[in-house]
Design an enzyme around this catalytic site. Sequence first.
Site, mmCIF file in Angstrom:
data_model
loop_
_atom_site.group_PDB
_atom_site.id
_atom_site.type_symbol
_atom_site.label_atom_id
_atom_site.label_comp_id
_atom_site.label_asym_id
_atom_site.label_seq_id
_atom_site.Cartn_x
_atom_site.Cartn_y
_atom_site.Cartn_z
ATOM 1 C CD GLU A 150 -5.977 4.895 -1.456
ATOM 2 O OE1 GLU A 150 -7.002 4.767 -2.358
ATOM 3 O OE2 GLU A 150 -6.352 4.117 -0.297
ATOM 4 C CE1 TYR A 161 -3.836 2.273 1.492
ATOM 5 C CE2 TYR A 161 -1.543 3.689 2.389
ATOM 6 C CZ TYR A 161 -3.677 3.465 2.023
ATOM 7 O OH TYR A 161 -3.961 4.615 1.906
#
Length: 391
Positions: free
Chosen positions: A197, A109
């Site tokens: 993101e 992530y």
Amino acid sequence: MDIHEYQAKELLSSFGVNVPRGGIAYSPEQAVYRCSELSGERWVVKAQIHSGARGKAGGVRICSTEEEVSDAASWMLGRKLITHQTGPQGKLVSRLYIEEATNIAQELYLAFVMDRKLERVVVVASAQGGMEIEEISEKEPESIVRSVVDPAVGMQAFQAREIAFSLGLDAALIPQAVKTITGCYRLMEEKDANMVEINPLVVTGSGEIVALDGKLSFDDNALFRHPKISELRDKSQEDPRETYAEDRGLNYIGLEGEIGCIVNGAGLAMATLDMIKQSGGEPANFLDVGGGASPERVLMSFKAVLNDKNVEAVLVNIFAGINRCDWIAEGVIRAVKELELTLPLVVRLSGTNVEEGRKLLSESGLNIATADTLAEAAELVVGAWKAAKAN
Ligand code: GDP
Ligand code: MN
């Protein structure tokens, strides 16, 4: 402003971030054609909507035959995909992105967000990607790496290297990770993004770092500096009430309740929402008409508020400093007449030219309730709304 995944990937790629090859499709036939263009044996069909968590909702499908691709495309196109981020009404899928499938060895992530307290960009990363950050912070909190960027120097290679090492990446992967991290930061800075993101950022079976997903969000107030990015706006993915208001230069945010609000000043607007709630109602929106609002602007605000079909009563609350109560009253009267408003309406005026304003309202002969204080106005509108509902 949010953009689609395929647009985000194109931008990321132009800043040196590795992304899978892919192409856009508007029909099952085009989706199949994209596969033949890409060649290979497995493809991913991805619904392009402004939302994450598409995978769990059926919006990401790995296929190994053209028939599967065609079926997945038929299923997705024209469908309102409901994820836990879209709300119950879902978001319409009208484009698909077809990608070569990637062989995943590890999912990471990586996100860049603005920390309002620190007034800095903060990198949030984890070696436990694939799930959402909320889930990571619940299940694997110790896996989360945070790193604050000093805006004076930006993201330096040594800092990116430090982040890559704390993710436990193999030494051979570090240069690619550094390129990815510095690329994302440059994109964020140069294009005035609020957020970048990448979830998941993956390590492939052949030792490459690839962004499998990409979410970019831009600062609306800086879009004028980036006409190319402004063009990526897809209004079909936005709240139609907000699009309507924004296109008319109104500062509007759609909410879930029934009491429409027209207020001047963001602070007073927030206080008004609180008072409505305290009086037992639910606000339908936040709307700041701004200073020096002309009668036309007030009329436009009414249109924006009434454009929301859930609205069952309207409260106008103006504390006029730069504004003029007589102008506001004029606008209210025009709105009631031109829009043939029959919903309960409460107006509270205070400040500049208040006497003239009140006089206009009372002499209009229209069914407009008035109040002197905000508390009284909120009570009145909620009471009128409940009474109308009971009938
Ligand atoms: P999201 O659900 O909207 O966040 O969409 P993603 O693009 O993140 O896809 C969801 C999940 O599908 C990812 O976390 C991956 O696990 C999986 N996925 C997406 N693309 C590929 C691929 O090319 N290969 C494999 N094996 N899995 C993929
Ligand atoms: Mn994702």
